[in-house]
Write a protein that holds these residues in place. Structure first.
Motif, PDB file in Angstrom:
ATOM      1  N   GLY A 118     -26.946  40.077 -43.348  1.00 38.39           N
ATOM      2  CA  GLY A 118     -25.866  39.441 -42.616  1.00 38.39           C
ATOM      3  C   GLY A 118     -25.626  38.028 -43.095  1.00 38.39           C
ATOM      4  O   GLY A 118     -26.478  37.386 -43.689  1.00 38.39           O
ATOM      5  N   SER A 141     -27.359  47.792 -39.007  1.00 36.98           N
ATOM      6  CA  SER A 141     -27.664  46.626 -39.829  1.00 36.98           C
ATOM      7  C   SER A 141     -28.134  47.071 -41.202  1.00 36.98           C
ATOM      8  O   SER A 141     -28.393  48.255 -41.433  1.00 36.98           O
ATOM      9  CB  SER A 141     -28.743  45.765 -39.172  1.00 36.98           C
ATOM     10  OG  SER A 141     -30.031  46.308 -39.398  1.00 36.98           O
ATOM     11  N   VAL A 175     -29.517  41.130 -37.641  1.00 36.60           N
ATOM     12  CA  VAL A 175     -29.007  42.341 -36.998  1.00 36.60           C
ATOM     13  C   VAL A 175     -27.752  42.027 -36.195  1.00 36.60           C
ATOM     14  O   VAL A 175     -26.764  42.788 -36.226  1.00 36.60           O
ATOM     15  CB  VAL A 175     -30.095  42.964 -36.101  1.00 36.60           C
ATOM     16  CG1 VAL A 175     -29.515  44.118 -35.282  1.00 36.60           C
ATOM     17  CG2 VAL A 175     -31.263  43.457 -36.937  1.00 36.60           C
ATOM     18  N   ASP A 178     -24.692  41.678 -38.579  1.00 34.67           N
ATOM     19  CA  ASP A 178     -24.172  42.964 -39.063  1.00 34.67           C
ATOM     20  C   ASP A 178     -23.477  43.736 -37.950  1.00 34.67           C
ATOM     21  O   ASP A 178     -22.384  44.296 -38.139  1.00 34.67           O
ATOM     22  CB  ASP A 178     -25.315  43.804 -39.639  1.00 34.67           C
ATOM     23  CG  ASP A 178     -25.746  43.341 -41.021  1.00 34.67           C
ATOM     24  OD1 ASP A 178     -25.007  42.556 -41.638  1.00 34.67           O
ATOM     25  OD2 ASP A 178     -26.829  43.762 -41.472  1.00 34.67           O
ATOM     26  N   SER A 179     -24.098  43.792 -36.774  1.00 35.07           N
ATOM     27  CA  SER A 179     -23.539  44.561 -35.659  1.00 35.07           C
ATOM     28  C   SER A 179     -22.213  43.971 -35.190  1.00 35.07           C
ATOM     29  O   SER A 179     -21.275  44.710 -34.853  1.00 35.07           O
ATOM     30  CB  SER A 179     -24.539  44.602 -34.496  1.00 35.07           C
ATOM     31  OG  SER A 179     -25.750  45.215 -34.887  1.00 35.07           O
ATOM     32  N   LEU A 217     -21.403  49.262 -43.922  1.00 34.79           N
ATOM     33  CA  LEU A 217     -22.292  48.144 -44.254  1.00 34.79           C
ATOM     34  C   LEU A 217     -22.571  48.088 -45.750  1.00 34.79           C
ATOM     35  O   LEU A 217     -22.679  47.008 -46.334  1.00 34.79           O
ATOM     36  CB  LEU A 217     -23.592  48.266 -43.455  1.00 34.79           C
ATOM     37  CG  LEU A 217     -23.458  48.008 -41.947  1.00 34.79           C
ATOM     38  CD1 LEU A 217     -24.715  48.463 -41.214  1.00 34.79           C
ATOM     39  CD2 LEU A 217     -23.184  46.533 -41.670  1.00 34.79           C
TER      40      LEU A 217
END
Length: 575
Positions: A118, A141, A175, A178-179, A217
């Protein structure tokens, strides 16, 4: 992608090459390999170079003294010492660079996926096969939990992975980053299973969301801040192909991530040549790869289609003026390139094969003609949206000439790769069908024929009939293309069958590889951007019909394009 044959035959990186460094340019087929000393990265001295003695005739400094037995023995000892020293130096070089030396026991692309973390610039580094044993991604993630419970990630703003304890605050930060990005758009799942679909296909349907999130991702990690969308992470895949990039832009568009799609399209606009063409591929920094490959005409059509696809979804009036010069140059090039028959010139296509090796070397393959047709139709609709009615008319006429040529040259033989009697089938037949063209009964029949002839016992497909590469290895982008066509044509159960096969043949980390071997194991690099894009488009199509470039002058412009009319459901394909 490409890709298919050329990426299967390019020379592998030398043993001392760091797999994350830019690839030594691939040599054209039939030429000699570079000497080892020329192939290793700058700053690394090859052990072979150290040990190679002077060539015959090379002068050596000598002294005019009569040799004695003692001096001869001393010279022999000196030579031995030099050889031992050279070996030690070579061993030291390998030892000091050992962390970056691919394992000789397996291919350098054997990693099952990328580590991320991220944060800008979304760096990605392959996880080694050894670390991947028992590892898994933390949900939503690119952060990896190793088998011992520790976490492997790239800190925000960094490029080097670190291993930390699960309690490290950087884990939660990565995390969350990314989320949050996933939540900005949608993660397609294919929608609820229709009541008509029964049997094993339903068993995997719940896993599509995980596959889609991973694909998104991975595409994010493969897309550089400058908009260069890489095919994959390892050496000969670590390039940006315009055709692959076009599909990545479409996938980001369909999933509600327009900024990423816009970044890719603007990269392509900057890289475009004045004549409207693109180089066959680009380095991550945006420079063209000078390896002797000629520009590939199909990429021009794909970029036009992706730009149109983005325009239809984005409905943002400020985007088209930025991209219009690129569209105009590309569409003019295609329209002016057509011959008296209405066909574009012969060129390499996604197989990356010299057109002179085709069954009909004089004429273009379907892998070139179909994207050119889709691109001209898309460009004509973009021109109408902009009010450029003259260009819209010119490009619409050009697209009709190509369409008529397809009807004369390819249709009588069942839409083979080359327009000859008994021509071999190719996945490119899907380029003449939804979501790239309106459904046609003859093309639908040809697609079924191609699937049958290209099918493998492991459930996947070859790129084409009698494929000249490994005949036992399935290619995931071609398998996904058949799934995308099924999803956009109303053959839902067939699309689910393809998706089930793809989700079942991901790497242990859940990543989509390029190829799958006869035993179902990964046989190519992972992730592969093109496959990830196609999966996202297929799942999106199952949720909501994708738009298709109009084949005739419509009453509306690109901002109100109509989706395809689903075809009658057909029997699911094997797999």
């Amino acid at each position: 992608m490409a890709m298919a044959e050329e990426r299967d035959t390019t020379v592998a990186a030398p043993v001392l090459t760091d797999p994350l460094l830019a690839e030594t340019p691939a040599r054209p087929a039939g030429t000699a390999a570079l000497p080892v000393e020329d192939a290793v990265p700058s700053g690394i001295v090859s052990a072979e170079t150290i040990l190679i003695p002077p060539s015959p005739g090379q002068a050596r400094p000598t002294r005019k003294r009569k040799p004695t037995r003692r001096r001869t023995r001393r010279h022999g000892n000196t030579r031995t010492l030099r050889r031992v020293t050279a070996l030690l130096i070579g061993a030291a070089i390998i030892a000091t660079g050992g962390a970056n030396v691919p394992d000789r026991a397996g291919p350098g692309w054997a990693s099952p996926g990328l580590i991320g973390g991220g944060g800008w610039p979304f760096a990605g580094v392959p996880l080694s096969p050894e670390q991947a044993e028992g590892a898994s991604y933390l949900p939503d993630s690119s952060v990896v939990r190793l088998a011992d419970g520790r976490i492997r990630l790239i800190p925000s703003g960094g490029e080097t992975p670190v291993t930390v304890e699960a309690s490290d605050p950087r884990v939660e930060q990565a995390v969350r980053s990314d989320s949050s990005w996933l939540a900005q758009g949608t993660v397609p799942t294919g929608g609820p299973a229709p009541a008509a679909v029964t049997g094993p296909a339903l068993g995997q349907r719940g896993g599509y969301r995980d596959m889609a999130a991973r694909a998104l991702l991975d595409l994010r990690l493969l897309t550089r801040p400058n908009g260069a969308s890489l095919a994959s992470w390892y050496t000969k895949w670590r390039y940006s192909w315009p055709r692959d990039s076009a599909f990545a832009a479409a996938a980001f568009t369909a999933t509600g991530h327009p900024s990423e799609a816009r970044r890719i399209l603007r990269f392509l606009a900057r890289a475009q040549h004045d004549d409207g063409m693109w180089a066959a591929r680009y380095n991550p920094d945006g420079t063209a790869v000078a390896d002797g490959r000629a520009p590939q005409l199909d990429s021009v059509g794909w970029v036009l289609w992706a730009t149109w696809f983005y325009r239809v979804h984005a409905r943002s009036p400020e985007d088209l003026p930025d991209l219009w010069p690129m569209v105009r140059r590309a569409a003019d090039h295609l329209a002016w390139s057509l011959d008296a028959e209405g066909l574009p010139p012969a060129s390499s296509d996604y197989w990356e094969r010299d057109h002179r090796r085709e069954e009909d070397p004089r004429r273009p393959t379907l892998g070139v003609v179909a994207p050119v047709l889709a691109g001209l139709r898309a460009a004509a609709d973009l021109a109408r949206a902009r009010g450029e009615h003259g260009k819209a008319t010119d490009w619409q006429r050009a697209s009709q000439r190509v369409s008529d040529a397809v009807a004369r040259q390819f249709a009588p033989y069942g839409y083979p790769r080359s327009p000859i009697r008994g021509g071999l089938m190719d996945t490119a037949v899907t380029f003449l069908a939804p979501p790239f063209a309106q459904a046609d009964e003859g093309v639908t029949t040809a697609i079924a024929d191609a699937q049958r002839k290209q099918a493998l016992p492991n459930g996947g497909v070859l790129p084409g009939e009698r494929w000249s590469g490994n005949p036992d290895v399935a290619w995931t982008p071609e398998t996904a293309l058949f799934g995308l066509n099924a999803a956009t044509s109303g053959r839902t159960s067939e699309a689910i069958g393809r998706l089930d096969w793809l989700t079942a043949h991901r790497t242990p980390l859940g990543v989509l590889p390029e190829k799958v071997g006869p035993t179902g194991k990964q046989a190519g690099p992972a992730p592969l951007g093109w496959t990830a894009s196609l999966i996202l488009l297929t799942l999106s199509a199952l949720e909501k019909p994708l738009p298709i470039p109009p084949s005739a002058t419509p009453t509306t412009s690109a901002t109100s394009a109509t989706p395809a009319t689903p075809a009658t459901p057909a029997t699911p394909a094997p797999g």
